[in-house]
Design a protein around this motif. Structure first.
Motif, PDB file in Angstrom:
ATOM      1  N   ILE A  49       8.829  10.180  -4.568  1.00 55.20           N
ATOM      2  CA  ILE A  49       8.694   8.745  -4.377  1.00 55.20           C
ATOM      3  C   ILE A  49       7.219   8.317  -4.368  1.00 55.20           C
ATOM      4  CG2 ILE A  49       8.706   8.889  -1.846  1.00 55.20           C
ATOM      5  CD1 ILE A  49      10.305   6.256  -1.852  1.00 55.20           C
ATOM      6  N   ILE A  50       6.328   9.233  -3.967  1.00 50.58           N
ATOM      7  CA  ILE A  50       4.904   8.875  -3.884  1.00 50.58           C
ATOM      8  C   ILE A  50       4.291   8.689  -5.272  1.00 50.58           C
ATOM      9  CG2 ILE A  50       4.594  10.057  -1.680  1.00 50.58           C
ATOM     10  CD1 ILE A  50       3.234  12.338  -3.151  1.00 50.58           C
ATOM     11  N   LEU A  51       4.967   9.194  -6.312  1.00 47.41           N
ATOM     12  CA  LEU A  51       4.430   9.061  -7.669  1.00 47.41           C
ATOM     13  C   LEU A  51       4.337   7.606  -8.111  1.00 47.41           C
ATOM     14  CD1 LEU A  51       6.258  12.014  -9.491  1.00 47.41           C
ATOM     15  CD2 LEU A  51       3.892  11.938  -8.717  1.00 47.41           C
ATOM     16  N   SER A  52       5.133   6.750  -7.488  1.00 46.44           N
ATOM     17  CA  SER A  52       5.098   5.328  -7.842  1.00 46.44           C
ATOM     18  C   SER A  52       3.784   4.668  -7.434  1.00 46.44           C
ATOM     19  CB  SER A  52       6.275   4.581  -7.185  1.00 46.44           C
ATOM     20  OG  SER A  52       6.144   4.591  -5.769  1.00 46.44           O
ATOM     21  N   TRP A  53       2.982   5.367  -6.603  1.00 47.70           N
ATOM     22  CA  TRP A  53       1.698   4.833  -6.151  1.00 47.70           C
ATOM     23  C   TRP A  53       0.553   5.239  -7.079  1.00 47.70           C
ATOM     24  CZ3 TRP A  53       0.525   1.578  -2.077  1.00 47.70           C
ATOM     25  CH2 TRP A  53       1.587   1.255  -1.232  1.00 47.70           C
ATOM     26  N   ARG A  54       0.808   6.127  -8.044  1.00 47.70           N
ATOM     27  CA  ARG A  54      -0.280   6.635  -8.884  1.00 47.70           C
ATOM     28  C   ARG A  54      -0.965   5.525  -9.679  1.00 47.70           C
ATOM     29  NH1 ARG A  54       1.626  12.131 -11.862  1.00 47.70           N
ATOM     30  NH2 ARG A  54       3.221  10.696 -12.642  1.00 47.70           N
ATOM     31  N   ARG A  55      -0.177   4.634 -10.259  1.00 45.98           N
ATOM     32  CA  ARG A  55      -0.760   3.584 -11.090  1.00 45.98           C
ATOM     33  C   ARG A  55      -1.687   2.681 -10.272  1.00 45.98           C
ATOM     34  NH1 ARG A  55       3.011  -0.108 -14.902  1.00 45.98           N
ATOM     35  NH2 ARG A  55       3.286   1.945 -15.871  1.00 45.98           N
ATOM     36  N   VAL A  56      -1.217   2.258  -9.087  1.00 45.51           N
ATOM     37  CA  VAL A  56      -2.016   1.369  -8.240  1.00 45.51           C
ATOM     38  C   VAL A  56      -3.271   2.088  -7.735  1.00 45.51           C
ATOM     39  CG1 VAL A  56      -1.995  -0.071  -6.170  1.00 45.51           C
ATOM     40  CG2 VAL A  56       0.065   0.139  -7.551  1.00 45.51           C
ATOM     41  N   LEU A  57      -3.108   3.344  -7.344  1.00 44.29           N
ATOM     42  CA  LEU A  57      -4.263   4.132  -6.898  1.00 44.29           C
ATOM     43  C   LEU A  57      -5.284   4.288  -8.024  1.00 44.29           C
ATOM     44  CD1 LEU A  57      -2.562   6.935  -4.778  1.00 44.29           C
ATOM     45  CD2 LEU A  57      -4.420   5.473  -3.981  1.00 44.29           C
ATOM     46  N   GLY A  58      -4.790   4.506  -9.241  1.00 38.55           N
ATOM     47  CA  GLY A  58      -5.686   4.652 -10.385  1.00 38.55           C
ATOM     48  C   GLY A  58      -6.477   3.382 -10.645  1.00 38.55           C
ATOM     49  N   ILE A  59      -5.809   2.232 -10.514  1.00 37.25           N
ATOM     50  CA  ILE A  59      -6.487   0.951 -10.732  1.00 37.25           C
ATOM     51  C   ILE A  59      -7.570   0.727  -9.679  1.00 37.25           C
ATOM     52  CG2 ILE A  59      -6.175  -1.564 -10.648  1.00 37.25           C
ATOM     53  CD1 ILE A  59      -3.410  -1.077 -11.975  1.00 37.25           C
ATOM     54  N   TRP A  60      -7.249   1.010  -8.412  1.00 37.86           N
ATOM     55  CA  TRP A  60      -8.235   0.803  -7.349  1.00 37.86           C
ATOM     56  C   TRP A  60      -9.351   1.841  -7.391  1.00 37.86           C
ATOM     57  CZ3 TRP A  60      -9.273  -3.240  -4.371  1.00 37.86           C
ATOM     58  CH2 TRP A  60      -8.332  -4.260  -4.331  1.00 37.86           C
ATOM     59  N   SER A  61      -9.027   3.031  -7.872  1.00 38.48           N
ATOM     60  CA  SER A  61     -10.081   4.026  -8.086  1.00 38.48           C
ATOM     61  C   SER A  61     -11.041   3.531  -9.153  1.00 38.48           C
ATOM     62  CB  SER A  61      -9.464   5.369  -8.508  1.00 38.48           C
ATOM     63  OG  SER A  61     -10.468   6.353  -8.678  1.00 38.48           O
TER      64      SER A  61
ATOM     65  N   HIS B  11      -0.746  -3.427  -4.247  1.00 36.47           N
ATOM     66  CA  HIS B  11      -2.135  -3.825  -4.449  1.00 36.47           C
ATOM     67  C   HIS B  11      -2.723  -4.444  -3.176  1.00 36.47           C
ATOM     68  CE1 HIS B  11      -3.031  -2.905  -8.602  1.00 36.47           C
ATOM     69  NE2 HIS B  11      -1.852  -3.377  -8.976  1.00 36.47           N
ATOM     70  N   ILE B  12      -1.934  -5.225  -2.465  1.00 36.64           N
ATOM     71  CA  ILE B  12      -2.404  -5.826  -1.209  1.00 36.64           C
ATOM     72  C   ILE B  12      -2.717  -4.729  -0.192  1.00 36.64           C
ATOM     73  CG2 ILE B  12      -1.717  -7.234   0.773  1.00 36.64           C
ATOM     74  CD1 ILE B  12      -0.091  -8.965  -1.204  1.00 36.64           C
ATOM     75  N   ILE B  13      -1.797  -3.741  -0.089  1.00 36.30           N
ATOM     76  CA  ILE B  13      -2.001  -2.624   0.849  1.00 36.30           C
ATOM     77  C   ILE B  13      -3.236  -1.822   0.463  1.00 36.30           C
ATOM     78  CG2 ILE B  13      -1.044  -0.421   1.646  1.00 36.30           C
ATOM     79  CD1 ILE B  13       1.748  -1.738   1.393  1.00 36.30           C
ATOM     80  N   LEU B  14      -3.362  -1.493  -0.836  1.00 36.25           N
ATOM     81  CA  LEU B  14      -4.529  -0.717  -1.291  1.00 36.25           C
ATOM     82  C   LEU B  14      -5.815  -1.512  -1.142  1.00 36.25           C
ATOM     83  CD1 LEU B  14      -4.983   2.141  -2.518  1.00 36.25           C
ATOM     84  CD2 LEU B  14      -2.603   1.488  -2.268  1.00 36.25           C
ATOM     85  N   GLY B  15      -5.746  -2.825  -1.333  1.00 36.97           N
ATOM     86  CA  GLY B  15      -6.925  -3.663  -1.149  1.00 36.97           C
ATOM     87  C   GLY B  15      -7.416  -3.610   0.287  1.00 36.97           C
ATOM     88  N   PHE B  16      -6.474  -3.674   1.236  1.00 37.84           N
ATOM     89  CA  PHE B  16      -6.834  -3.590   2.657  1.00 37.84           C
ATOM     90  C   PHE B  16      -7.410  -2.214   2.991  1.00 37.84           C
ATOM     91  CE2 PHE B  16      -5.584  -2.292   6.974  1.00 37.84           C
ATOM     92  CZ  PHE B  16      -6.276  -3.250   7.720  1.00 37.84           C
ATOM     93  N   ILE B  17      -6.726  -1.148   2.525  1.00 31.13           N
ATOM     94  CA  ILE B  17      -7.191   0.218   2.800  1.00 31.13           C
ATOM     95  C   ILE B  17      -8.568   0.449   2.173  1.00 31.13           C
ATOM     96  CG2 ILE B  17      -6.740   2.672   2.357  1.00 31.13           C
ATOM     97  CD1 ILE B  17      -3.748   2.019   2.521  1.00 31.13           C
TER      98      ILE B  17
ATOM     99  N   MET C 139       9.076  -0.835  -3.332  1.00 26.94           N
ATOM    100  CA  MET C 139       7.995  -1.790  -3.069  1.00 26.94           C
ATOM    101  C   MET C 139       7.375  -2.239  -4.395  1.00 26.94           C
ATOM    102  SD  MET C 139       4.594  -1.270  -0.706  1.00 26.94           S
ATOM    103  CE  MET C 139       5.564  -0.701   0.691  1.00 26.94           C
ATOM    104  N   ASN C 140       7.237  -3.559  -4.589  1.00 26.00           N
ATOM    105  CA  ASN C 140       6.696  -4.047  -5.852  1.00 26.00           C
ATOM    106  C   ASN C 140       5.187  -3.835  -5.926  1.00 26.00           C
ATOM    107  OD1 ASN C 140       5.356  -6.245  -4.558  1.00 26.00           O
ATOM    108  ND2 ASN C 140       7.259  -7.416  -4.585  1.00 26.00           N
ATOM    109  N   SER C 141       4.654  -3.978  -7.141  1.00 25.50           N
ATOM    110  CA  SER C 141       3.248  -3.660  -7.380  1.00 25.50           C
ATOM    111  C   SER C 141       2.295  -4.592  -6.635  1.00 25.50           C
ATOM    112  CB  SER C 141       2.956  -3.692  -8.876  1.00 25.50           C
ATOM    113  OG  SER C 141       3.211  -4.980  -9.402  1.00 25.50           O
ATOM    114  N   ILE C 142       2.687  -5.871  -6.446  1.00 25.88           N
ATOM    115  CA  ILE C 142       1.812  -6.813  -5.741  1.00 25.88           C
ATOM    116  C   ILE C 142       1.588  -6.367  -4.309  1.00 25.88           C
ATOM    117  CG2 ILE C 142       1.592  -9.185  -4.883  1.00 25.88           C
ATOM    118  CD1 ILE C 142       3.091 -10.113  -7.379  1.00 25.88           C
ATOM    119  N   ARG C 143       2.661  -5.941  -3.644  1.00 26.45           N
ATOM    120  CA  ARG C 143       2.532  -5.445  -2.268  1.00 26.45           C
ATOM    121  C   ARG C 143       1.654  -4.201  -2.218  1.00 26.45           C
ATOM    122  NH1 ARG C 143       8.426  -5.784   0.792  1.00 26.45           N
ATOM    123  NH2 ARG C 143       8.577  -8.064   0.858  1.00 26.45           N
TER     124      ARG C 143
END
Length: 213
Positions: free
Chosen positions: A64-76, A7-13, A1-5
């Motif tokens: 595989i969940i490690l790929s979410w760390r960067r996006v989670l860090g940005i939204w945090s 970010h959209i998912i994390l934005g909604f959550i 899953m690319n980073s834009i998707r």
């Protein structure tokens, strides 16, 4: 899953979680309710990031969940910044000295409060860490800084986590405890669970290294 998707998912959550936290404190003053809601989302994301490390060491198939760390860090970081903006605009009204003083109704004056001041200083240092991590959380920064320097900066997440935990603990348990805050017990449970998970992961790592040597 690319980073834009992502970010959209994390934005909604993030939006959903913020309103859930907000609704749980509907009896609070709106400014304080919004302030704590975005702070809680930021803390939750940071805890998830910290959990990823020991969890993937214990269960490599979950890497595989490690790929979410960067996006989670940005939204945090985004929600942490929102937390600061709400405080600055709605509470201290951009008077930085009010981060270190509390108003005493009986004396009718602002008084320096060491614990309150220290907790806010820790929060400000935590925000600086957040900004540093967010600014460098991209491949371009890795090229500019060099891989080793970049990894050194990005691995300061545990330091950030410790600062945020101390800051949160003060405002949950030591400051203005008359306000009923349901987060106290979940906070303790999550912090202890992370410590236990890290200890188990450490013991497992030691065991694997001894077994392989």
């Amino acid at each position: 899953m690319n980073s834009i998707r992502k970010h959209i998912i994390l934005g909604f959550i993030t939006t959903l979680l913020t309103f859930l936290f907000l609704e749980s404190r509907s009896e609070w003053h709106p400014m304080h309710a919004w302030n704590r809601a975005v702070a809680n989302v930021s803390l939750l994301y940071l805890m998830v990031i910290i959990i990823f490390g020991p969890l993937t060491r214990l269960f490599p198939n979950l890497s595989i969940i490690l790929s979410w760390r960067r996006v989670l860090g940005i939204w945090s970081g985004i929600t942490a910044i929102a937390h600061i903006i709400i405080i600055f605009d709605g509470w201290i009204e951009w008077d930085l000295l009010r981060l270190f003083y509390i108003f005493t109704p009986f004396g009718g004056e602002w008084v320096l409060h060491p614990g309150f001041a220290l907790a806010n200083i820790i929060g400000i240092i935590g925000l600086i860490y957040y900004l540093l991590l967010m600014i460098t959380s991209n491949n371009k920064s890795m090229k500019i800084l060099g891989r080793k320097s970049w990894e050194f900066v990005q691995k300061r997440t545990n330091t950030l986590y410790l600062l945020v935990i101390i800051h949160t603990f003060y405002f949950l348990f030591l400051h203005n405890t008359k306000n009923n805050n349901w987060l106290q017990i979940p906070f303790i449970i999550l912090v202890l669970a992370i410590v236990i998970l890290q200890l188990i992961s450490f013991a497992f790592t030691v065991y694997k290294e001894k077994k392989s040597s």
